[in-house]
Scaffold this active site. Structure first.
Site, PDB file in Angstrom:
ATOM      1  N   SER A  92      76.131  31.655  10.679  1.00  0.00           N
ATOM      2  CA  SER A  92      75.532  30.374  10.295  1.00  0.00           C
ATOM      3  C   SER A  92      74.776  30.389   8.975  1.00  0.00           C
ATOM      4  O   SER A  92      74.290  29.340   8.546  1.00  0.00           O
ATOM      5  CB  SER A  92      74.617  29.863  11.405  1.00  0.00           C
ATOM      6  OG  SER A  92      75.376  29.158  12.356  1.00  0.00           O
ATOM      7  N   TYR A 192      69.963  21.873  17.620  1.00  0.00           N
ATOM      8  CA  TYR A 192      70.912  22.615  16.793  1.00  0.00           C
ATOM      9  C   TYR A 192      72.337  22.429  17.304  1.00  0.00           C
ATOM     10  O   TYR A 192      72.614  22.596  18.491  1.00  0.00           O
ATOM     11  CB  TYR A 192      70.539  24.091  16.824  1.00  0.00           C
ATOM     12  CG  TYR A 192      71.180  24.944  15.760  1.00  0.00           C
ATOM     13  CD1 TYR A 192      70.524  25.200  14.563  1.00  0.00           C
ATOM     14  CD2 TYR A 192      72.438  25.500  15.958  1.00  0.00           C
ATOM     15  CE1 TYR A 192      71.110  25.998  13.588  1.00  0.00           C
ATOM     16  CE2 TYR A 192      73.027  26.292  14.994  1.00  0.00           C
ATOM     17  CZ  TYR A 192      72.356  26.545  13.811  1.00  0.00           C
ATOM     18  OH  TYR A 192      72.937  27.334  12.849  1.00  0.00           O
ATOM     19  N   SER A 193      73.260  22.085  16.399  1.00  0.00           N
ATOM     20  CA  SER A 193      74.656  21.894  16.784  1.00  0.00           C
ATOM     21  C   SER A 193      75.565  22.262  15.628  1.00  0.00           C
ATOM     22  O   SER A 193      75.468  21.701  14.534  1.00  0.00           O
ATOM     23  CB  SER A 193      74.914  20.441  17.186  1.00  0.00           C
ATOM     24  OG  SER A 193      76.298  20.230  17.419  1.00  0.00           O
ATOM     25  N   GLY A 334      72.095  33.978  11.215  1.00  0.00           N
ATOM     26  CA  GLY A 334      73.523  33.812  11.412  1.00  0.00           C
ATOM     27  C   GLY A 334      74.042  34.707  12.504  1.00  0.00           C
ATOM     28  O   GLY A 334      73.440  35.722  12.846  1.00  0.00           O
TER      29      GLY A 334
END
Length: 381
Positions: A92, A192-193, A334
């Site tokens: 991420s 968060y998505s 991430g």
């Protein structure tokens, strides 16, 4: 979060997005107050010792130079040590790059932050109560859209069973839109998505006529000379020297090799590859104002409360956390099958990237110590 919970579809969404779980954001251990590389090395050795990661790496950059520290192995089968010049999947942390491109388009007057997504993707975000007419571009960037995370409905086993499969952005969005909007449990509305960044990648493609990967390349990677960084598309192998990436797919199971993977399962939200050197250069350019105009950089840094007990805030694709030694730092976490990562940078030019080559199925201690390695490095450099 218990080890068995990590192996569900919902946990995979957290693993690939690392959506600010309390275990990740627990207070760093006392090593954060120690000085020098030795303190960082102790955290890395803890990661590959009691925490259970096969290997770990930390690259630390200051205005005076750089240091790469490693611990453990990059390959369990051969025992090859973790290489300091390793490339790896960044998960991420991809979102910082996508957000940068979107905010460049805002600065160019081609996208409006507070415009509905419907303006750019008419009829695309619809289904089961999800509606692009009521979701803004800012909502996508800052995770306040309430769009379901498509990764909630995929398990590591599902992905690994067909690890070379291609996934397109529209297909990933369709998985999410088959479900109702999520219930918000934070006062700010933050949830968060990864779906948000799939939609943003579609938006970039619609506005520019080019893929989000092409736009990241021409707007960020090429100007900065980030030769180790890429949006790999369907390429399932990692380039250059790299560690193997491992997963644990069941409680008590040994690590399984997940290095080869078609990363389009995380297209636009977690599919990029990089190394510590390039991440340092990217963060230096981003925070130094070389990628965004002042107004857009200020918007990116305007963080909202996420409900994180560690005091973190989420801006537009950029996270901020306090440092135990005072001040704070910018960056992103991430994770993608095989790799857990975190990069952080301070306003005065200290930068660090940490990687461990196990996810999901990692221990709570690994989650905590990846962050502890970042804060220790930033506080002692």
């Amino acid at each position: 979060m218990h080890a068995c919970a990590r192996l569900t579809g919902a946990a995979l969404a957290l693993a690939l997005g690392l959506g600010l779980t309390p275990s990740v954001l627990a207070a760093p251990r006392a090593d954060a107050a120690a000085g020098g590389d030795a303190a960082v090395q102790r955290v890395l050795d803890r990661l590959t010792g009691e925490d259970g990661a096969p290997g770990a790496l930390a690259r630390v950059d200051t205005r005076h130079g750089s240091t790469v520290l490693t611990s453990g192995v990059g390959n369990l089968a051969t025992g090859e040590p973790m290489r300091p010049d390793s490339t790896f999947r960044i998960g991420s942390m991809t979102k910082m790059y996508v957000a940068t491109v979107v905010l460049q388009l805002v600065g160019d007057g081609r996208v409006a932050l507070d415009a509905p997504v419907e303006r750019y993707l008419p009829g695309v975000v619809r289904g089961h109560g999800n509606d692009g007419r009521t979701i803004t571009v800012r909502d996508l960037l800052q995770h306040t859209s309430r769009l379901p995370d498509y990764l909630t409905y995929l398990t590591p086993q599902d992905i690994l069973a067909d690890r070379y499969a291609h996934h397109d952005l529209a297909g990933l969005l369709a998985i999410a839109l088959a479900h109702e909007p999520v219930e918000v449990d934070t006062p700010s509305g933050f949830t968060y998505s990864n779906t948000n960044y799939a939609v943003l990648s579609l938006l970039v493609e619609k506005v520019t006529g080019r893929s989000y990967g092409t736009e990241i390349g021409r707007r960020v990677l090429k100007p900065l000379g980030l030769g180790a960084t890429s949006v790999p598309g369907d390429t399932a192998t990692l380039p250059g020297p790299h560690p193997r990436g491992y997963v644990r797919t069941a409680p008590g199971a040994g690590p399984s090799d997940a290095t080869e993977l078609n990363p389009t399962v995380a297209a636009g939200s977690g599919d990029m590859v990089s190394d510590g050197r390039d991440m340092a250069r990217f963060l230096d350019a981003l925070l130094g104002g070389r990628l965004l105009r002042p107004a857009q950089l200020a918007e990116m840094k305007d963080g909202m409360d996420t409900g994180d007990p560690g005091g973190g805030a989420y801006g537009l694709g950029l996270e901020h956390w306090p440092l135990p030694c005072g001040g704070g730092f910018w960056g992103h976490e991430g994770g993608i099958l095989g790799f857990q990562t975190m990069s952080g940078a301070t306003e005065d030019g200290r930068r660090v990237t940490v990687m461990a080559n196990l996810l999901p199925g990692e221990s709570d201690a690994q989650d905590t110590d990846v962050r502890a390695a970042v804060t220790t490095a930033l506080c002692s450099s």
